[in-house]
Write a protein that holds these residues in place. Structure first.
Motif, mmCIF file in Angstrom:
data_model
loop_
_atom_site.group_PDB
_atom_site.id
_atom_site.type_symbol
_atom_site.label_atom_id
_atom_site.label_comp_id
_atom_site.label_asym_id
_atom_site.label_seq_id
_atom_site.Cartn_x
_atom_site.Cartn_y
_atom_site.Cartn_z
ATOM 1 N N GLY A 167 0.649 -1.160 0.100
ATOM 2 C CA GLY A 167 0.137 -0.049 0.082
ATOM 3 C C GLY A 167 0.850 1.112 -0.032
ATOM 4 O O GLY A 167 0.387 2.346 0.258
ATOM 5 N N GLY A 168 2.109 1.038 -0.511
ATOM 6 C CA GLY A 168 2.933 2.428 -0.412
ATOM 7 C C GLY A 168 3.485 2.801 1.098
ATOM 8 O O GLY A 168 3.457 1.743 1.865
ATOM 9 N N ARG A 169 3.970 3.897 1.262
ATOM 10 C CA ARG A 169 4.667 4.322 2.058
ATOM 11 C C ARG A 169 3.661 4.673 3.381
ATOM 12 O O ARG A 169 2.483 5.145 3.197
ATOM 13 N N CYS A 170 3.968 4.335 4.481
ATOM 14 C CA CYS A 170 3.042 4.654 5.721
ATOM 15 C C CYS A 170 3.314 6.230 6.114
ATOM 16 O O CYS A 170 4.152 6.674 6.453
ATOM 17 N N PRO A 171 2.428 6.854 6.054
ATOM 18 C CA PRO A 171 2.290 8.514 6.193
ATOM 19 C C PRO A 171 2.531 8.901 7.467
ATOM 20 O O PRO A 171 3.247 9.834 7.706
#
Ligand code: TXA
Ligand code: MG
Length: 326
Positions: A167-171
């Motif tokens: 899910g991409g980078r954890c904000p």
């Protein structure tokens, strides 16, 4: 292990896998979690085994909707409902009296359970589609850095999980704030992605666990919890040394001023700025990413300066302290 995307079909497959008792690493807004069906004792046992996590360290149970928490915990204790309405979905974990149905393995035999409704929409869709609450510790081997990208999970646990949803980078970049509402007054066990000040505005007499003066009661409070492979020295704000005692070292700075000073000294093999304009939210978002990177590079030492103990600075300092040489 199979890597999944966030397509509707892949989210369905992730949900099915959880229902089937498999281990699925899922993205959340804080860090990646190692998810399993919270009702399934065998799946829970596999989580502990995959992480090499001691069974006395309980898991966080994740729900898709704030209202779903009532299935695993008793929200009638003071502040629970108000906080769930105010901060869920989001980076707050509440420790509450558990429902009988929650397996002892999830709570390490404690009468309480840690619950959270994450803000990441993919995490929520996977939980919703699975139809069960999802127990998920951070998806790292016990005692190592938490993962903020799918690649971190692949590298650390790739051979021990069934699926990883990218899910991409954890904000947010640091784990959730853990608040124990079963104690009076309520106690922050771990500063994290939700600033403690926001809780203190609502909870009268909020207590914050202080690792300098208290002995650990929850295993996440063990100081060695986030150790990187290289020794990390934590110093006061602005206190990075002008010279390093031999070998190659990297400096982790907070703000342009320290960064310039470190660059000027010419003593560092690498200088990284966690946030040029001293924003603790930005520093938190970058922290684990940078530690993973610095750890993979072969510096002999890491040096970091503390942030002011405000907002997410508290969480960043806590992680740096845990990663540091005492
Ligand atoms: O942001 C997060 O919280 C991430 C994502 C995946 O949600 N999860 C995470 O889980 O950081 P974990 O297992 O690494 O940390 C959970 C912390 C541990 O320090 C554990 O000791 C504490 O929560 N905890 C869990 N259940 C508890 C309980 N019943 N009483 C006190 N502490 C508890
Ligand atoms: Mg963890």
């Amino acid at each position: 292990m199979e890597l999944l995307t966030t397509s509707a079909r892949d989210l369905d497959r992730a949900a099915e896998a959880i229902r089937a008792g498999l281990l699925v690493a899922i993205p959340t807004e804080t860090v990646y979690g190692l998810g399993a069906d919270a009702w399934n004792r065998v799946a829970l046992a596999r989580v502990f085994e995959a992480k090499r996590r001691p069974s006395f360290d309980p898991l966080i149970v994740h729900v898709a909707e704030p209202g779903g928490a009532a299935e695993v915990a008793d929200l009638s204790v003071p502040y629970a409902r108000v906080l769930s309405e105010r901060f869920w979905p989001g980076p707050l974990t509440m420790v509450l009296p558990k429902r009988d149905r929650v397996p002892d393995l999830a709570t390490s035999g404690l009468p309480t359970v840690a619950v959270r409704c994450p803000a990441n929409t993919f995490a929520r869709q996977i939980i919703r589609r699975s139809g069960v609450p999802v127990a998920a510790p951070s998806a790292n081997p016990f005692g190592y850095l938490s993962p903020t990208r799918a690649e971190h999970v692949v590298a650390q646990l790739g051979d021990r999980v069934d699926f990883i949803v990218d899910g991409g980078r954890c904000p947010v970049g640091v784990e959730s704030t853990v608040l124990d509402l079963s104690s009076d007054p309520p106690l922050v066990l771990r500063p994290g992605g939700l600033p403690v000040e926001l809780l203190a505005d609502i909870i009268h007499g909020l207590a914050v666990y202080d690792r300098a003066t208290t002995s650990p009661t929850a295993p996440g409070q063990l100081p060695s919890h986030y150790a990187p492979a290289r020794p990390l020295y934590l110093v006061a704000s602005g206190g990075l040394p002008g010279a390093v005692p031999g070998g190659t070292a990297a400096a982790l700075c907070f703000g342009v001023e320290s960064t310039r000073a470190a660059l000027r000294s010419g003593r560092w093999a690498k200088v990284v700025d966690l946030s040029p304009n001293r924003d603790p939210v930005q520093a938190a978002a970058a922290l684990f990413d940078i530690l993973h990177e610095l750890d993979a590079a072969l510096f002999d030492e890491l040096w970091a300066e503390r942030l002011p103990d405000l907002g997410l600075g508290l969480a960043v300092n806590d992680r740096l302290y845990k990663a540091s040489v005492k």
